[in-house]
Design a protein around this motif. Sequence first.
Motif: not given
Length: 338
Positions: A10-11, A32-35, A73-74, A179-182
């Motif tokens: 989800s990022g 697909i994974t996302s907490r 791996l993200c 670039g700083a992420g979500r």
Amino acid sequence: MKNVAVIGASGYTGIELLRILSNHRYVNVNQITSRQYKGKALKDVFPFLYKSKYQDLIFTEDIDLEKSDIYFLCLPHDASLHITKSLKDKGKIVIDLSAAYRIKDKSVYLDYYNFEHPYDDLLNEAVYGLPEIYREDIKKATIIANPGCYPTSIILALYPVVDKIEDIIIINSLSGISGAGRHLKEDFLYPEAFSNAYAYSVEKHRHTPEIEFILSDLSKKNINIRFIPHIIPVSRGMLSTINIKINLSKDEIIQIFKEKYKNEPFIRISDKPPRIKEVAGTNFCDIYITEDKKTGLITIISAIDNLGKGASSQAIQNMNIILNIDETEGLINYSIWP
């Protein structure tokens, strides 16, 4: 048909992987994974992927170490560090988009990333995933350390002549905010970022040792750089301007670049300064070379998409190489203009 997992889906890099993999013919995303979004379907969280062949996949919180063949791996660096070990023990292929395995010098991780690296064997085994340089190693790899976005834009712009550079390399890079992420951070809120631009980590940026390590490895000499990154008010894209002192003319350097990259599907040598709009959403790296007669400096400018060639599409290029399929599978697309 290989099964693929996107861990941390989800990022921004995970979403970009899913967007591209939706049009890939030879792999199947089955995990697909996302907490944050556990239990929800992909199409409900990201409506733009409605009608994607993966629209009904459900986000899970836990990683199934057996279910997939290839794991993207993200994740944060310290999380990828240990999950890579677990997956390697299961015989899986890991393509890690964090910095956890990019640099062979263990001391760098404590100094720049605030963790100690406990896995000497895996660190030595991991292959730096820059296909234009390490393609033959990538073919045999089971752990890929996918390069950072700044290092990709810089190393590709220097690789053909790095062994001929005579002095310190001066680099200024501009990056889109993605670039700083979500995640929420004051500097990246719309009122803060809109109509704004600024340098950051001027004294010490964590990508500096990655760039220096690879350039030193390629040139077989100690390479020092002065690297200053900047944030600009765009969603995605990266532009690096590099000044070097070298005993070659502009025309000689252009010819070296054209020869070195003549068989590379994603490198374009341009006759005008590149623009990030021309590479946004693609896996291309556009490179321009010019000369300042007054100072004798050669200037090299490169443009990439920080989420594409700087992260997710390059990760898929690495996967294609490992699977021995067409390297461009799923990746030949062009930017949206304007």
